[in-house]
Structure formats: structure tokens, C-alpha cells
Design a protein around this motif. Structure first.
Motif, PDB file in Angstrom:
ATOM      1  N   VAL A 182      35.820  -0.219 129.371  1.00  0.00           N
ATOM      2  CA  VAL A 182      34.386  -0.499 129.340  1.00  0.00           C
ATOM      3  C   VAL A 182      33.905  -0.842 127.934  1.00  0.00           C
ATOM      4  O   VAL A 182      32.845  -1.460 127.771  1.00  0.00           O
ATOM      5  N   LYS A 183      34.687  -0.476 126.939  1.00  0.00           N
ATOM      6  CA  LYS A 183      34.363  -0.871 125.561  1.00  0.00           C
ATOM      7  C   LYS A 183      34.766  -2.317 125.285  1.00  0.00           C
ATOM      8  O   LYS A 183      34.499  -2.847 124.209  1.00  0.00           O
ATOM      9  N   GLY A 184      35.441  -2.936 126.279  1.00  0.00           N
ATOM     10  CA  GLY A 184      35.729  -4.352 126.180  1.00  0.00           C
ATOM     11  C   GLY A 184      37.116  -4.704 125.689  1.00  0.00           C
ATOM     12  O   GLY A 184      37.360  -5.850 125.281  1.00  0.00           O
ATOM     13  N   TYR A 185      38.039  -3.734 125.753  1.00  0.00           N
ATOM     14  CA  TYR A 185      39.399  -3.986 125.270  1.00  0.00           C
ATOM     15  C   TYR A 185      40.411  -3.928 126.406  1.00  0.00           C
ATOM     16  O   TYR A 185      40.235  -3.201 127.377  1.00  0.00           O
ATOM     17  N   ARG A 186      41.489  -4.704 126.243  1.00  0.00           N
ATOM     18  CA  ARG A 186      42.616  -4.631 127.167  1.00  0.00           C
ATOM     19  C   ARG A 186      43.636  -3.633 126.619  1.00  0.00           C
ATOM     20  O   ARG A 186      43.801  -3.529 125.392  1.00  0.00           O
ATOM     21  N   PRO A 187      44.327  -2.906 127.493  1.00  0.00           N
ATOM     22  CA  PRO A 187      45.308  -1.911 127.019  1.00  0.00           C
ATOM     23  C   PRO A 187      46.334  -2.498 126.049  1.00  0.00           C
ATOM     24  O   PRO A 187      46.648  -1.884 125.023  1.00  0.00           O
ATOM     25  N   GLU A 188      46.837  -3.716 126.345  1.00  0.00           N
ATOM     26  CA  GLU A 188      47.846  -4.334 125.491  1.00  0.00           C
ATOM     27  C   GLU A 188      47.290  -4.583 124.085  1.00  0.00           C
ATOM     28  O   GLU A 188      47.998  -4.435 123.083  1.00  0.00           O
ATOM     29  N   VAL A 190      44.964  -2.835 122.569  1.00  0.00           N
ATOM     30  CA  VAL A 190      44.841  -1.567 121.866  1.00  0.00           C
ATOM     31  C   VAL A 190      46.213  -1.045 121.441  1.00  0.00           C
ATOM     32  O   VAL A 190      46.394  -0.560 120.316  1.00  0.00           O
ATOM     33  N   LEU A 191      47.196  -1.178 122.328  1.00  0.00           N
ATOM     34  CA  LEU A 191      48.541  -0.683 122.038  1.00  0.00           C
ATOM     35  C   LEU A 191      49.190  -1.421 120.870  1.00  0.00           C
ATOM     36  O   LEU A 191      50.081  -0.883 120.199  1.00  0.00           O
ATOM     37  N   SER A 192      48.755  -2.629 120.617  1.00  0.00           N
ATOM     38  CA  SER A 192      49.346  -3.422 119.533  1.00  0.00           C
ATOM     39  C   SER A 192      48.602  -3.259 118.207  1.00  0.00           C
ATOM     40  O   SER A 192      48.971  -3.874 117.204  1.00  0.00           O
ATOM     41  N   ASP A 193      47.551  -2.444 118.207  1.00  0.00           N
ATOM     42  CA  ASP A 193      46.734  -2.262 117.007  1.00  0.00           C
ATOM     43  C   ASP A 193      46.520  -0.769 116.786  1.00  0.00           C
ATOM     44  O   ASP A 193      45.633  -0.168 117.383  1.00  0.00           O
ATOM     45  N   SER A 194      47.316  -0.174 115.924  1.00  0.00           N
ATOM     46  CA  SER A 194      47.273   1.282 115.746  1.00  0.00           C
ATOM     47  C   SER A 194      45.924   1.759 115.203  1.00  0.00           C
ATOM     48  O   SER A 194      45.429   2.824 115.591  1.00  0.00           O
ATOM     49  N   ALA A 195      45.318   0.977 114.302  1.00  0.00           N
ATOM     50  CA  ALA A 195      44.019   1.376 113.754  1.00  0.00           C
ATOM     51  C   ALA A 195      42.946   1.396 114.842  1.00  0.00           C
ATOM     52  O   ALA A 195      42.105   2.300 114.896  1.00  0.00           O
ATOM     53  N   THR A 384      48.213  11.258 117.118  1.00  0.00           N
ATOM     54  CA  THR A 384      48.240   9.795 117.076  1.00  0.00           C
ATOM     55  C   THR A 384      49.032   9.199 118.245  1.00  0.00           C
ATOM     56  O   THR A 384      48.843   8.035 118.593  1.00  0.00           O
ATOM     57  N   GLU A 385      49.888  10.012 118.852  1.00  0.00           N
ATOM     58  CA  GLU A 385      50.697   9.521 119.971  1.00  0.00           C
ATOM     59  C   GLU A 385      50.007   9.694 121.325  1.00  0.00           C
ATOM     60  O   GLU A 385      50.349   9.015 122.293  1.00  0.00           O
ATOM     61  N   ILE A 386      49.027  10.596 121.373  1.00  0.00           N
ATOM     62  CA  ILE A 386      48.365  10.905 122.656  1.00  0.00           C
ATOM     63  C   ILE A 386      47.692   9.670 123.271  1.00  0.00           C
ATOM     64  O   ILE A 386      47.916   9.371 124.450  1.00  0.00           O
ATOM     65  N   PRO A 387      46.847   8.933 122.534  1.00  0.00           N
ATOM     66  CA  PRO A 387      46.181   7.782 123.179  1.00  0.00           C
ATOM     67  C   PRO A 387      47.167   6.735 123.680  1.00  0.00           C
ATOM     68  O   PRO A 387      46.933   6.115 124.726  1.00  0.00           O
ATOM     69  N   ILE A 388      48.266   6.524 122.963  1.00  0.00           N
ATOM     70  CA  ILE A 388      49.285   5.567 123.407  1.00  0.00           C
ATOM     71  C   ILE A 388      49.897   6.039 124.712  1.00  0.00           C
ATOM     72  O   ILE A 388      50.076   5.268 125.665  1.00  0.00           O
TER      73      ILE A 388
END
Length: 395
Positions: A182-188, A190-195, A384-388
């Protein structure tokens, strides 16, 4: 039914306005709830829609009404009642009888009847069941909504063979993957951008999955607490006792605890503690992970209690003046997401501890990467690993 015209403005105007839709349309972050599509609209259907307050159930219902009318359904065939405004069982019975008469008067072949917040009326199910058994709703769709599992999901058992094509729809605060969407991002992405992953997860830890908190409404926390207090009084529970039990739980999590330990803190019986914990579970605020060894679950052993949403945990901690623990928050987020995926979660403790067991997963949650050894099959998750991990299990 004229007195309910204000609740059903679509009867009188094509360009009807509604406070829930107006608020939704002005939100910076808004989304069409996917659970809307789970509701059966094929007669006869008796649907049960439930979940905690402030998750957007009423707004979703209004979006559904708007869509039905846009698709060509007669506005006069949609009846919406907010039972928060109904004073008694007798009044509810009279209103439903009046609705049946109005339905015949309008000569509509099939209506959608929405009964919102039915848990406000004791024994509401008796009235609905009576008319279902009489065949009054055989060509209709009924949507019954409420804010506690105690008042809704447990009432489903009272309608054996009477639900037609109806569904049970659970509306929970957004999970982290849903929050990302809903924030407008695709999972892929986000997964490719650690920040970006860290930034979104930090935001989720504060805002959780409630629409108002996500949109940073000033009254988000107050509205949530007010809704909880309302449910406490409706259930004839003691407000101070709820706060005391929450405070005791917060002092012990994320460690395993017993009902006796809470009872000893407060000088009450463990039976009372269990009753109140069950009540808080019914409000979707808490859940329990039982001890599990192999395939054996021990419900008598100490339990892990976890809060089901980060924002709710924070709001409740401030309400009872008890500091929220970061390590508990992280573990609770993992427990909740695996609960949604597998329907149940457990833990293990012997000479070592496994925080979360669900499906084939055995997980230890640490704020930072742990150095000591764990059994080979255990997954160690740092913050840092939890959201991934959460994004990957959603896929």
C-alpha cells in the motif's frame, strides 16, 4: 425505515456522500481492501465479517456498496444498519421485522442487508436465525460484521446449515508485505534495496497495519484505545483489571510466562487471568504460542504471549504506562506473520530455546546476529533480516 435514511443516503441521491468514504478519499495512503472480494454476493449468502476495531471494516463495506451501485444494483436493494446505535435486543428485533416489511413493500427480488457492529446487541443471532429459518432471506445476501471473535466467529456455530454460500472473512491490520504494497512498492523492489527495506520496516514497527496510524492521523491512538475500552465495557469486564494484566504481560514478554505468575503479580486467581487473556485474544490484541516438543503440544507449560500488531502494542504500552520492549516487538512481528501463514505458532525451550515454531520453520529472533550455537535446523533472524524473511514467506 425512514429513520435510517441518514445511514442509507444512496436511497435518495446518486451523488451520495458518506463520512467513511470522504475520509478514505482524502487519505494520503489509501487502498481498496482485498477482503471485499471474499464476501459472497450470490444468494443465499450469510457472510460473517470480523476483526479488530479501526481496521477499516465499515469503510470497506461502504466501498462495496459504492461498487455494487456502480455495477447496476438498485440502490433501494441495499440496506445498511449500524447496530452501535441500537439500544436493545427488543429494538433490534423490531427493526429487522420492519426491514422484512419494507423489503416486501419495495418488491425487490433480492437485497443486500448489512448489519454492522452486531456485537453491540446481546443475542442478536436469535433474531437473524429466526428469519433465516422462516425463509425470509432465501433470495438475499446478508453481511454481518463485528469487532470481536467472541461475538461473531463463535456465533457462526449457531447457524449450522443456514449460511448458504456465505463466507467468514477476517479483517486484520496489514501485515508487513501488505504495508509495503500500500506504500506503493513491489516486494522485488524492496528486496533489492537494503536501505529501503530498513526504512519501511522501521516505519512498520511504529505504524503497524491500521489505516489511521499508517496515515498519521492525530487521533489514531485515541481511536484505537477508545474502541478497546468500548469493547471492555460491552463485555462487562473491569477496565482496571485489563490494564493490570496488560502491564504484567508487558513486563514479562518476550519470555515464556504462566497465568499463575500474572495472578501472583496482581493478587487474583489464575482462572481470572485466563479469562481476561482469552478476552484480549477475542479482541485480536493478543495471541498465545504454546510449548511444543516434536508433535506434542503442552498447553499447561509456560506460554509465550504476543501482541498482534506493532501499533497496537505501542498504543497499549502507553495506555498502561509500561515501556514497550524492542526485542519483544521483533519476536511478536515474526510470530504474527507465521500465525497468519500457518494458523498456529509454538515455541520450544530446553537447554536451548526456539522462539517461534510454525510449519517447517524453527526461528530464533535476535536484535543482532547471535554468536552462540543453535540446532542446525534453526534459522536465526536479526532485525535487519526479519523484513526480508517476511517478504519472502509471503511470496
Amino acid at each position: 425505515m425512514e429513520e435510517f435514511g441518514d445511514l442509507n443516503p444512496w436511497w435518495y441521491s446518486d451523488n451520495w456522500k458518506d463520512k467513511h468514504l470522504l475520509e478514505w478519499e482524502t487519505q494520503r495512503v489509501k487502498w481498496r481492501p482485498k477482503w471485499i472480494d471474499e464476501i459472497s454476493l450470490t444468494p443465499f449468502s450469510l457472510n460473517f465479517l470480523y476483526g479488530p476495531r479501526q481496521t477499516g471494516k465499515t469503510t470497506g463495506i461502504k466501498i462495496l456498496i459504492k461498487e455494487l451501485i456502480k455495477k447496476g444494483r438498485d440502490p433501494n436493494s441495499i440496506f445498511y444498519l449500524d447496530l452501535d446505535y441500537i439500544a436493545s435486543f427488543q429494538e433490534f428485533r423490531e427493526i429487522i421485522s420492519e426491514f422484512v416489511k419494507e423489503k416486501r413493500k419495495r418488491k425487490i427480488n433480492g437485497v443486500v442487508l448489512i448489519l454492522d457492529e452486531v456485537t453491540s446487541v446481546d443475542d442478536w443471532w436469535k433474531v437473524v436465525k429466526f428469519h433465516v429459518d422462516k425463509g425470509e432471506f432465501s433470495k438475499d445476501v446478508i453481511v454481518i460484521s463485528g469487532s470481536s471473535s467472541l461475538g461473531i466467529s463463535k456465533s457462526v456455530e449457531r447457524f449450522p446449515g443456514r449460511r448458504g454460500l456465505g463466507k467468514e472473512v477476517l479483517v486484520l491490520p496489514l501485515s508487513f508485505p501488505q504495508f509495503v504494497e500500500v506504500k506503493g512498492y513491489r516486494p522485488e523492489e524492496v528486496l533489492s534495496d537494503s536501505a529501503l527495506t530498513v526504512s519501511l520496516f522501521d516505519e512498520y514497527k511504529i505504524k503497524g497495519g491500521f489505516p489511521k496510524s499508517i496515515n498519521e492521523h492525530k487521533d489514531a491512538e485515541e481511536a484505537l484505545i477508545d474502541g478497546i475500552v468500548s469493547e471492555i465495557y460491552k463485555a462487562k469486564r473491569e477496565l482496571g483489571r485489563v490494564q493490570d494484566i496488560l502491564r504484567s504481560v508487558m513486563s514479562k514478554v518476550p519470555s515464556a510466562l504462566s497465568f499463575n505468575s500474572i495472578a501472583n503479580d496482581l493478587g487474583i486467581s489464575h482462572v481470572t487471568v485466563e479469562e481476561y487473556i482469552e478476552f484480549l485474544k477475542d479482541l485480536f490484541l493478543l495471541q498465545i504460542a504454546y510449548h511444543k516438543v516434536g508433535n506434542e503440544v503442552n498447553k499447561r507449560k509456560e506460554k509465550k504471549i504476543f501482541f498482534r500488531d506493532p501499533f497496537a502494542y505501542g498504543a497499549l504500552s502507553r495506555w498502561v504506562h509500561k515501556e514497550m520492549k524492542e526485542e519483544a516487538l521483533l519476536e511478536h512481528i515474526v510470530q504474527e506473520h507465521l500465525l497468519r501463514k500457518f494458523g498456529e505458532v509454538f515455541y520450544f525451550k530446553n537447554n536451548h530455546e526456539i522462539d517461534v515454531i510454525a510449519g517447517d520453520y524453527k526461528i530464533e529472533v535476535k536484535k543482532e546476529r547471535a554468536h552462540r550455537g543453535y540446532p542446525r535446523e534453526t534459522t536465526i533472524l536479526s532485525e535487519t533480516e526479519i523484513p526480508i524473511f517476511l517478504l519472502k514467506i509471503e511470496k
